[in-house]
Design a protein around this motif. Structure first.
Motif, PDB file in Angstrom:
ATOM      1  N   UNK A   5     -15.732  -0.346   7.471  1.00  0.00           N
ATOM      2  CA  UNK A   5     -16.087  -0.156   8.884  1.00  0.00           C
ATOM      3  C   UNK A   5     -15.815  -1.429   9.682  1.00  0.00           C
ATOM      4  N   UNK A   6     -16.099  -2.582   9.057  1.00  0.00           N
ATOM      5  CA  UNK A   6     -15.773  -3.858   9.716  1.00  0.00           C
ATOM      6  C   UNK A   6     -14.258  -3.948   9.878  1.00  0.00           C
ATOM      7  N   UNK A  31     -14.035  -6.316  22.238  1.00  0.00           N
ATOM      8  CA  UNK A  31     -14.188  -4.883  21.980  1.00  0.00           C
ATOM      9  C   UNK A  31     -15.660  -4.579  21.749  1.00  0.00           C
ATOM     10  N   UNK A  65     -18.261  -1.438  20.643  1.00  0.00           N
ATOM     11  CA  UNK A  65     -18.348  -0.098  20.058  1.00  0.00           C
ATOM     12  C   UNK A  65     -19.742   0.454  20.271  1.00  0.00           C
ATOM     13  N   UNK A  92       0.472   0.313  22.643  1.00  0.00           N
ATOM     14  CA  UNK A  92      -0.660   0.075  23.547  1.00  0.00           C
ATOM     15  C   UNK A  92      -0.191  -0.317  24.943  1.00  0.00           C
ATOM     16  N   UNK A 146     -20.939  -1.640  11.223  1.00  0.00           N
ATOM     17  CA  UNK A 146     -21.139  -2.085   9.853  1.00  0.00           C
ATOM     18  C   UNK A 146     -22.569  -2.513   9.539  1.00  0.00           C
ATOM     19  N   UNK A 149      -6.175  -3.762   6.996  1.00  0.00           N
ATOM     20  CA  UNK A 149      -5.826  -2.474   6.384  1.00  0.00           C
ATOM     21  C   UNK A 149      -5.917  -2.550   4.864  1.00  0.00           C
ATOM     22  N   UNK A 187     -12.211  -1.555  10.233  1.00  0.00           N
ATOM     23  CA  UNK A 187     -11.772  -0.665  11.312  1.00  0.00           C
ATOM     24  C   UNK A 187     -11.915  -1.369  12.657  1.00  0.00           C
ATOM     25  N   UNK A 188     -13.000  -2.103  12.814  1.00  0.00           N
ATOM     26  CA  UNK A 188     -13.241  -2.813  14.074  1.00  0.00           C
ATOM     27  C   UNK A 188     -12.239  -3.956  14.224  1.00  0.00           C
ATOM     28  N   UNK A 189     -12.041  -4.703  13.137  1.00  0.00           N
ATOM     29  CA  UNK A 189     -11.088  -5.817  13.198  1.00  0.00           C
ATOM     30  C   UNK A 189      -9.679  -5.301  13.488  1.00  0.00           C
ATOM     31  N   UNK A 190      -9.376  -4.138  12.938  1.00  0.00           N
ATOM     32  CA  UNK A 190      -8.064  -3.531  13.161  1.00  0.00           C
ATOM     33  C   UNK A 190      -7.835  -3.273  14.653  1.00  0.00           C
ATOM     34  N   UNK A 191      -8.863  -2.710  15.306  1.00  0.00           N
ATOM     35  CA  UNK A 191      -8.731  -2.396  16.724  1.00  0.00           C
ATOM     36  C   UNK A 191      -8.542  -3.669  17.544  1.00  0.00           C
ATOM     37  N   UNK A 247     -13.443   7.023  19.632  1.00  0.00           N
ATOM     38  CA  UNK A 247     -13.229   6.367  18.343  1.00  0.00           C
ATOM     39  C   UNK A 247     -13.995   7.150  17.279  1.00  0.00           C
ATOM     40  N   UNK A 305     -16.050  -4.558   4.115  1.00  0.00           N
ATOM     41  CA  UNK A 305     -16.577  -3.261   4.508  1.00  0.00           C
ATOM     42  C   UNK A 305     -15.513  -2.516   5.329  1.00  0.00           C
ATOM     43  N   UNK A 314     -16.995  -9.421   5.546  1.00  0.00           N
ATOM     44  CA  UNK A 314     -17.104  -8.524   4.394  1.00  0.00           C
ATOM     45  C   UNK A 314     -15.886  -7.615   4.365  1.00  0.00           C
ATOM     46  N   UNK A 335     -18.316  -9.788  13.553  1.00  0.00           N
ATOM     47  CA  UNK A 335     -18.790  -8.602  14.262  1.00  0.00           C
ATOM     48  C   UNK A 335     -20.301  -8.717  14.498  1.00  0.00           C
ATOM     49  N   UNK A 378       0.826  -1.225   0.000  1.00  0.00           N
ATOM     50  CA  UNK A 378       0.000   0.000   0.000  1.00  0.00           C
ATOM     51  C   UNK A 378       0.855   1.268   0.000  1.00  0.00           C
ATOM     52  N   UNK A 408     -19.788   3.917  12.357  1.00  0.00           N
ATOM     53  CA  UNK A 408     -18.687   2.957  12.292  1.00  0.00           C
ATOM     54  C   UNK A 408     -19.223   1.526  12.334  1.00  0.00           C
TER      55      UNK A 408
END
Lengths: 358, 162
Positions: free
Chosen positions: B123-124, A277, A279, A111, A294, B154, B126-130, A256, B121, B119, A301, A102, A292
């Motif tokens: 936004x998903x 986690x 959110x 952290x 999804x 990413x 971003x959550x997985x990243x955290x 966030x 997505x 997916x 998730x 990238x 945020x």
């Protein structure tokens, strides 16, 4: 009379054998606990360098060169696999992640610097039982094989190979609650106290690379808050779940950035080994469009929209438990109301400050 | 830089911005490829811009459009499909679809269907990243493995996180 004596003798022998076995089990358990404590303490302060093999089912095998200093600085260079060429530098204050695919160097704060290691260590010992299941050789080093099994069934667990020489972790394997292997890493060759582990340059990227490709990621904040403090930061009444999977405790909350131009809350829970986690966005943003959280369901998730809150959870727990956790959060009392309702704070500028190296 | 390439290819950039793009192109093969494609398109335009249409073509087209002459009445989609060479294709397609439908219900679904995929997505991601960030630096966190998960989220690739 003879028969009675024989029975008595047999009973005493059986009792003796049972006591001996019990003592043996106690001894092994105590030894496992001792190894775990040493590994959490001294083992984390071993400077080493070596080649690791990372296996994730369904993904190509990856090889990586890892260097670790005695104070926890880390450098990883991926040599093969889908992340070949990727570099990680961690100088104990900042992390840099160079992704050649990238053309980006992502910068974030460490952290573990935010603290909580001791709490996590204590939680680990509270929620998991260490078992010494054998001795093996990893990368030519004799190692104890420890299993960290959860006291509560139905949770992921871990197997560790801990060096007998210095208690460094030489290999790990993560398993799901059903015993399925999730990922494993082991050293193929390792050397202790290598010269490069003492050089600061090993743990920082070339300055030209950062200047050209450096960027910070919104939402990577490491400044943890209590749920009460977070309410004023995000500008809506944060709710904590009344149900948590067994052994989990609230670790910290973080602002966030939400796509609805406001701050959402990122709540971390841990049982010492695993993480969940949660959110929350309470700005009434349309779920799936700007938030945020999804749109669309998947196995990773879990999400919910209730009581004006948009919620999502992910982590090392079964989907049903995450679902129950979300529902309990939506129905719980807010921890507090924001001081100035209706005036949420501006987006955090922390990523820009980090990118600028300030 | 990607957004500056069209202006760069037609030399519309000021000297300073142009120098930035040139410097970037030296190291970025992706942008170099994009620029080559743009230049190829521009070359085609230059080559074919010299051809002259037959005299009266444009006026003829404009007149017919204005008068609406010769325009056929619109056909319904079904009638359009049923005309001329499309007829055979439609028949063939319908036969293949019917056979596939029959096979699917005769044989049943394949055993052990894979679980639903994550997916791509953002936004998903971003959550997985955290989650990956939190796990990578935890005690006994398998850092090298979690960093791979982090890179995947990413890049917008499917995560293999449980």
């Amino acid at each position: 009379m003879k028969c009675q004596a024989l029975i008595s003798l047999l009973t005493v022998a059986l009792l003796g054998a049972a006591t001996w076995r019990y003592q043996q089990i106690l001894h092994r358990r105590e030894e496992a606990r001792r190894i775990l404590v040493r590994s959490l303490d001294a083992g984390q302060r071993v400077s080493l360098a070596g080649d690791q093999r990372v296996e994730i089912p369904g993904a190509p095998v990856t090889q990586a060169r890892l260097v670790q200093s005695a104070d926890g600085k880390t450098s990883i260079m991926y040599l093969s696999g889908p992340c070949s060429g990727m570099r990680i530098w961690d100088n104990g204050r900042l992390n840099w992640r160079w992704d050649p695919k990238r053309q980006v160097v992502e910068i974030s704060a460490c952290r573990r610097r935010a603290g909580g290691e001791e709490t996590q260590g204590a939680l680990l010992q509270k929620n998991f039982t260490a078992r010494l299941v054998g001795r093996e050789t990893v990368a030519g080093c004799p190692a104890y094989v420890l299993e960290l099994r959860p006291k509560e069934v139905g949770q992921p667990w871990k197997r560790l190979w801990v060096s007998e020489q210095n208690y460094a972790v030489l290999a790990t394997a993560d398993f799901g609650a059903d015993g399925r292997l999730i990922q494993s890493t082991h050293f193929e060759q390792v050397s202790f106290a290598p010269p490069e582990a003492t050089q600061p340059a090993t743990f920082e990227p070339p300055i030209e690379l950062v200047e050209r490709y450096g960027t910070a990621h919104p939402g990577d904040s490491v400044s943890g808050f209590t749920a009460r403090e977070l309410v004023d930061i995000v500008g809506f009444p944060v709710r904590l779940p009344t149900y948590l999977p067994s052994g989990y405790e609230f670790q910290a909350g973080y602002p966030f950035p939400c796509k609805c131009q406001n701050q959402a809350a990122r709540l971390h829970f841990t049982n010492g080994v695993n993480t969940i986690l949660l959110f929350e966005c309470g700005h009434n943003c349309p779920a799936g469009q700007h938030c945020v959280i999804p749109k669309g369901s998947n196995s990773l998730v879990v999400q919910l929209r209730e009581n004006g809150l948009t919620l999502a959870a992910t982590g090392d727990a079964p989907r049903e438990q995450l679902d129950r956790m979300l529902r309990s959060a939506a129905q719980s009392k807010p921890v507090a109301s924001p001081k100035k309702p209706g005036s949420p704070p501006e987006r955090s500028e922390a990523p820009d400050r980090i990118a600028a190296g300030r | 830089v990607n957004e500056l390439l069209p202006d760069y290819s037609v030399e519309l950039l000021d000297r300073r911005t142009r120098a930035v793009v040139v410097e970037h192109l030296e190291t970025c093969s992706g942008c170099r490829g994009e620029l080559a494609a743009m230049e190829h398109a521009m070359r085609l335009v230059r080559e074919h811009a010299g051809l002259n249409p037959p005299p009266g073509l444009w006026n003829g087209v404009a007149n017919r459009l204005a008068a609406g002459e010769g325009a056929e009445p619109p056909l319904s989609p079904l009638r359009w499909l049923w005309r001329g060479p499309w007829r055979g294709l439609v028949m063939g397609g319908a036969t293949v679809a019917a056979a596939a439908w029959a096979l699917f219900f005769t044989l049943g679904p394949p055993p052990n269907l894979p679980p639903p995929e994550s997916s791509a997505d953002p936004k998903v991601m971003a959550i997985e990243r955290q989650r990956a960030l939190a796990s990578a630096e935890s005690p006994f966190g398998d850092r090298a493995a979690w960093e791979i998960q982090l890179a995947r989220s990413a890049r917008g690739e499917r995560s293999t996180a449980p």
